[in-house]
Design a protein around this motif. Structure first.
Motif, PDB file in Angstrom:
ATOM      1  N   ASP A   1       0.772  -1.220   0.088  1.00 45.98           N
ATOM      2  CA  ASP A   1      -0.063   0.065   0.086  1.00 45.98           C
ATOM      3  C   ASP A   1       0.860   1.199   0.018  1.00 45.98           C
ATOM      4  O   ASP A   1       1.686   1.586   0.889  1.00 45.98           O
ATOM      5  N   PRO A   2       0.699   1.975  -1.131  1.00 48.95           N
ATOM      6  CA  PRO A   2       1.482   3.308  -1.134  1.00 48.95           C
ATOM      7  C   PRO A   2       1.143   4.201   0.237  1.00 48.95           C
ATOM      8  O   PRO A   2       2.272   5.115   0.445  1.00 48.95           O
ATOM      9  N   ARG A   3       0.074   4.204   0.671  1.00 46.30           N
ATOM     10  CA  ARG A   3      -0.367   5.168   1.601  1.00 46.30           C
ATOM     11  C   ARG A   3       0.564   4.883   2.858  1.00 46.30           C
ATOM     12  O   ARG A   3       0.802   5.904   3.649  1.00 46.30           O
ATOM     13  N   LEU A   4       1.254   3.580   2.929  1.00 45.70           N
ATOM     14  CA  LEU A   4       2.070   3.211   4.235  1.00 45.70           C
ATOM     15  C   LEU A   4       3.390   3.448   4.030  1.00 45.70           C
ATOM     16  O   LEU A   4       4.390   3.143   4.893  1.00 45.70           O
ATOM     17  N   HIS A   5       3.736   4.052   2.667  1.00 54.69           N
ATOM     18  CA  HIS A   5       5.257   4.133   2.384  1.00 54.69           C
ATOM     19  C   HIS A   5       5.848   5.687   3.260  1.00 54.69           C
ATOM     20  O   HIS A   5       6.008   6.528   2.530  1.00 54.69           O
ATOM     21  N   THR A   6       5.658   5.599   4.441  1.00 56.29           N
ATOM     22  CA  THR A   6       6.093   6.655   5.450  1.00 56.29           C
ATOM     23  C   THR A   6       7.119   6.386   6.460  1.00 56.29           C
ATOM     24  O   THR A   6       7.186   4.939   6.818  1.00 56.29           O
ATOM     25  N   PRO A   7       7.958   7.219   6.953  1.00 61.40           N
ATOM     26  CA  PRO A   7       9.055   6.520   7.877  1.00 61.40           C
ATOM     27  C   PRO A   7       8.486   5.919   9.212  1.00 61.40           C
ATOM     28  O   PRO A   7       9.202   4.773   9.316  1.00 61.40           O
ATOM     29  N   MET A   8       7.272   6.156   9.565  1.00 58.70           N
ATOM     30  CA  MET A   8       6.619   5.446  10.805  1.00 58.70           C
ATOM     31  C   MET A   8       6.382   3.972  10.353  1.00 58.70           C
ATOM     32  O   MET A   8       6.963   3.129  11.140  1.00 58.70           O
ATOM     33  N   TYR A   9       5.874   3.674   9.128  1.00 54.47           N
ATOM     34  CA  TYR A   9       5.811   2.357   8.825  1.00 54.47           C
ATOM     35  C   TYR A   9       7.017   1.569   8.444  1.00 54.47           C
ATOM     36  O   TYR A   9       7.129   0.500   8.478  1.00 54.47           O
ATOM     37  N   PHE A  10       7.984   2.436   7.876  1.00 59.41           N
ATOM     38  CA  PHE A  10       9.237   1.982   7.554  1.00 59.41           C
ATOM     39  C   PHE A  10       9.785   1.422   8.654  1.00 59.41           C
ATOM     40  O   PHE A  10      10.315   0.045   8.866  1.00 59.41           O
ATOM     41  N   PHE A  11      10.085   2.059   9.901  1.00 61.89           N
ATOM     42  CA  PHE A  11      10.460   1.671  11.245  1.00 61.89           C
ATOM     43  C   PHE A  11       9.753   0.480  11.599  1.00 61.89           C
ATOM     44  O   PHE A  11      10.302  -0.280  12.449  1.00 61.89           O
ATOM     45  N   LEU A  12       8.432   0.506  11.562  1.00 61.01           N
ATOM     46  CA  LEU A  12       7.503  -0.445  12.080  1.00 61.01           C
ATOM     47  C   LEU A  12       7.738  -1.730  11.098  1.00 61.01           C
ATOM     48  O   LEU A  12       7.577  -2.944  11.814  1.00 61.01           O
ATOM     49  N   CYS A  13       8.075  -1.730   9.939  1.00 59.97           N
ATOM     50  CA  CYS A  13       8.560  -3.037   9.232  1.00 59.97           C
ATOM     51  C   CYS A  13       9.773  -3.756   9.741  1.00 59.97           C
ATOM     52  O   CYS A  13      10.052  -4.792   9.912  1.00 59.97           O
ATOM     53  N   ASN A  14      10.916  -2.551  10.376  1.00 57.40           N
ATOM     54  CA  ASN A  14      12.081  -3.100  10.966  1.00 57.40           C
ATOM     55  C   ASN A  14      11.824  -3.896  12.152  1.00 57.40           C
ATOM     56  O   ASN A  14      12.189  -4.718  12.616  1.00 57.40           O
ATOM     57  N   LEU A  15      10.644  -3.311  13.092  1.00 56.28           N
ATOM     58  CA  LEU A  15      10.407  -3.830  14.161  1.00 56.28           C
ATOM     59  C   LEU A  15       9.548  -5.023  14.105  1.00 56.28           C
ATOM     60  O   LEU A  15       9.978  -6.346  14.738  1.00 56.28           O
ATOM     61  N   SER A  16       8.777  -5.416  13.153  1.00 56.64           N
ATOM     62  CA  SER A  16       8.153  -6.525  12.842  1.00 56.64           C
ATOM     63  C   SER A  16       9.279  -7.782  12.178  1.00 56.64           C
ATOM     64  O   SER A  16       9.373  -8.848  12.896  1.00 56.64           O
ATOM     65  N   PHE A  17      10.286  -7.258  11.512  1.00 57.06           N
ATOM     66  CA  PHE A  17      11.286  -8.038  11.109  1.00 57.06           C
ATOM     67  C   PHE A  17      12.077  -8.638  12.205  1.00 57.06           C
ATOM     68  O   PHE A  17      12.243  -9.857  12.420  1.00 57.06           O
ATOM     69  N   LEU A  18      12.192  -7.759  13.135  1.00 57.50           N
ATOM     70  CA  LEU A  18      13.082  -8.235  14.289  1.00 57.50           C
ATOM     71  C   LEU A  18      12.198  -9.351  15.246  1.00 57.50           C
ATOM     72  O   LEU A  18      12.721 -10.154  15.663  1.00 57.50           O
TER      73      LEU A  18
ATOM     74  N   GLU B   1      -4.529   3.927   9.241  1.00 59.47           N
ATOM     75  CA  GLU B   1      -4.008   3.573   7.819  1.00 59.47           C
ATOM     76  C   GLU B   1      -4.107   2.193   7.609  1.00 59.47           C
ATOM     77  O   GLU B   1      -4.135   1.658   6.722  1.00 59.47           O
ATOM     78  N   VAL B   2      -3.459   1.196   8.751  1.00 57.64           N
ATOM     79  CA  VAL B   2      -3.317   0.229   8.566  1.00 57.64           C
ATOM     80  C   VAL B   2      -4.703  -0.713   8.336  1.00 57.64           C
ATOM     81  O   VAL B   2      -4.766  -1.540   7.347  1.00 57.64           O
ATOM     82  N   LYS B   3      -5.954  -0.342   8.775  1.00 58.58           N
ATOM     83  CA  LYS B   3      -7.235  -0.917   8.701  1.00 58.58           C
ATOM     84  C   LYS B   3      -7.454  -0.838   7.431  1.00 58.58           C
ATOM     85  O   LYS B   3      -8.131  -1.555   6.539  1.00 58.58           O
ATOM     86  N   GLU B   4      -7.375   0.543   6.983  1.00 65.23           N
ATOM     87  CA  GLU B   4      -7.752   0.946   5.338  1.00 65.23           C
ATOM     88  C   GLU B   4      -6.869   0.062   4.493  1.00 65.23           C
ATOM     89  O   GLU B   4      -7.451  -0.411   3.368  1.00 65.23           O
ATOM     90  N   ALA B   5      -5.706  -0.131   4.681  1.00 67.99           N
ATOM     91  CA  ALA B   5      -4.721  -0.819   3.791  1.00 67.99           C
ATOM     92  C   ALA B   5      -5.420  -2.477   3.793  1.00 67.99           C
ATOM     93  O   ALA B   5      -5.192  -2.763   2.717  1.00 67.99           O
ATOM     94  N   LEU B   6      -5.604  -2.867   4.998  1.00 70.46           N
ATOM     95  CA  LEU B   6      -6.084  -4.276   5.107  1.00 70.46           C
ATOM     96  C   LEU B   6      -7.381  -4.566   4.331  1.00 70.46           C
ATOM     97  O   LEU B   6      -7.808  -5.396   3.602  1.00 70.46           O
ATOM     98  N   LYS B   7      -8.369  -3.408   4.600  1.00 72.47           N
ATOM     99  CA  LYS B   7      -9.574  -3.658   3.774  1.00 72.47           C
ATOM    100  C   LYS B   7      -9.211  -3.387   2.121  1.00 72.47           C
ATOM    101  O   LYS B   7     -10.037  -4.286   1.391  1.00 72.47           O
ATOM    102  N   GLY B   8      -8.423  -2.381   1.657  1.00 76.15           N
ATOM    103  CA  GLY B   8      -8.184  -2.439   0.482  1.00 76.15           C
ATOM    104  C   GLY B   8      -7.601  -3.672  -0.085  1.00 76.15           C
ATOM    105  O   GLY B   8      -7.710  -4.121  -1.279  1.00 76.15           O
ATOM    106  N   VAL B   9      -6.659  -4.347   0.641  1.00 71.92           N
ATOM    107  CA  VAL B   9      -6.166  -5.983   0.088  1.00 71.92           C
ATOM    108  C   VAL B   9      -7.303  -6.766  -0.171  1.00 71.92           C
ATOM    109  O   VAL B   9      -7.335  -7.539  -1.166  1.00 71.92           O
ATOM    110  N   PHE B  10      -8.059  -6.938   1.078  1.00 69.81           N
ATOM    111  CA  PHE B  10      -9.123  -7.856   0.921  1.00 69.81           C
ATOM    112  C   PHE B  10     -10.165  -7.684  -0.119  1.00 69.81           C
ATOM    113  O   PHE B  10     -10.748  -8.458  -1.103  1.00 69.81           O
ATOM    114  N   ASN B  11     -10.306  -6.334  -0.469  1.00 73.02           N
ATOM    115  CA  ASN B  11     -11.416  -5.921  -1.675  1.00 73.02           C
ATOM    116  C   ASN B  11     -10.900  -6.172  -2.959  1.00 73.02           C
ATOM    117  O   ASN B  11     -11.329  -6.770  -3.858  1.00 73.02           O
ATOM    118  N   PHE B  12      -9.502  -5.951  -2.889  1.00 71.45           N
ATOM    119  CA  PHE B  12      -8.766  -6.336  -4.458  1.00 71.45           C
ATOM    120  C   PHE B  12      -8.814  -7.927  -4.662  1.00 71.45           C
ATOM    121  O   PHE B  12      -9.127  -8.269  -5.408  1.00 71.45           O
TER     122      PHE B  12
END
Length: 277
Positions: A16-33, A260-271
């Protein structure tokens, strides 16, 4: 559940391009950890339960020690960086994209991972060179450094001193910087006149603040209690909380509290629904 939750966060951020922000970039690092260090301790624990063969090789044990200490240090660093990111977003919103640009975020992430990997090297080397006597039975569900120290016949004063030094130069500054970030954030939120504005500002950092409280609260209970108040069973329970429940709760906290995460999740399910309809 840990794998599913954290992989979902990583996948949504990438898709989701809407999540291409610093906050979610670092959240991805935390999830990977979270995925990385739980994948090191929990499979071996499940193997012990299934095969009832309660042993681990020396190499495997010290590998667990290294990555456990690395994960604690890395989470300190990532939560500090994420706290600073929220501080800039709330206190300097007009300059946010300039201060937290893509190059800065990548360099900060690389720096935290390098420091995280270097931090436990000396500890692990010293632990591996101690003499261990008796039954060599670790009274824990993984190779926790404190459980290993109880088995040692050697002097552990050097390791104790190194723990205090690294805590003073890494852990304590991270705690102070995170605390300072939220002091400024709360002060900025309280200066907002409208209730709706305060609600929106607080919602941008409530998820991270919840994760910070869980992480620091667990570690303070685990390592900062007086020795007379500590029991091995309580330590194991708190370590289980840190190793299992926090990595499992992190994606839940971020997905439930972030629009934003909930909207991205809904977008994936709708797609997906449109593809199969």
């Amino acid at each position: 559940m840990i794998l599913m939750g954290n992989l979902t966060i990583i996948a949504l951020t990438c898709l989701d391009p809407r999540l291409h922000t610093p906050m979610y970039f670092f959240l991805c690092n935390l999830s990977f950890l979270d995925i990385s260090y739980t994948s090191l301790t929990l499979p071996k624990l499940l193997d012990i339960f299934l095969r009832e063969k309660q042993c681990i090789s020396a190499v495997g044990c010290f590998t667990q020690v290294y990555f456990f200490m690395f994960s604690v240090c890395e989470e300190f660093l990532l939560l500090t960086v994420m706290g600073y990111d929220r501080y800039v977003a709330v206190c300097h919103p007009l300059r946010y994209t300039v201060i937290m640009n893509q190059k800065v975020c990548v360099l900060i992430a690389i720096g935290t991972w390098i420091l995280g990997f270097l931090d436990p090297v000396a500890h692990t080397v010293l632990l591996s060179h101690l003499s261990y006597c008796g039954s060599n039975e670790i009274n824990h569900f993984f190779c926790d450094p404190s459980a290993l120290l109880k088995l040692s016949c050697s002097s552990t004063s050097t390791i104790d001193h190194m723990t205090y030094i690294l805590g003073a130069f890494v852990d304590l500054p991270c705690f102070i910087l995170t605390l300072a970030s939220y002091v400024y954030i709360i002060s900025a939120i309280l200066r907002i006149r409208s209730a709706e504005g305060r609600r929106k500002a607080f919602s941008t950092c409530s998820s991270h603040l919840t994760v910070v409280i869980l992480f620091y609260g667990t570690l303070l209970c685990l390592y900062m209690r007086p020795t007379s108040m500590q029991s091995l069973e309580q330590n194991k329970l708190l370590a289980l909380l840190y190793n299992v429940f926090i990595p499992m709760l992190n994606p839940v906290i971020y997905s439930l509290k972030n629009k934003e995460v909930k909207e991205a999740l809904k977008g994936v399910f709708n797609f997906k629904r449109k593809q199969f309809s």
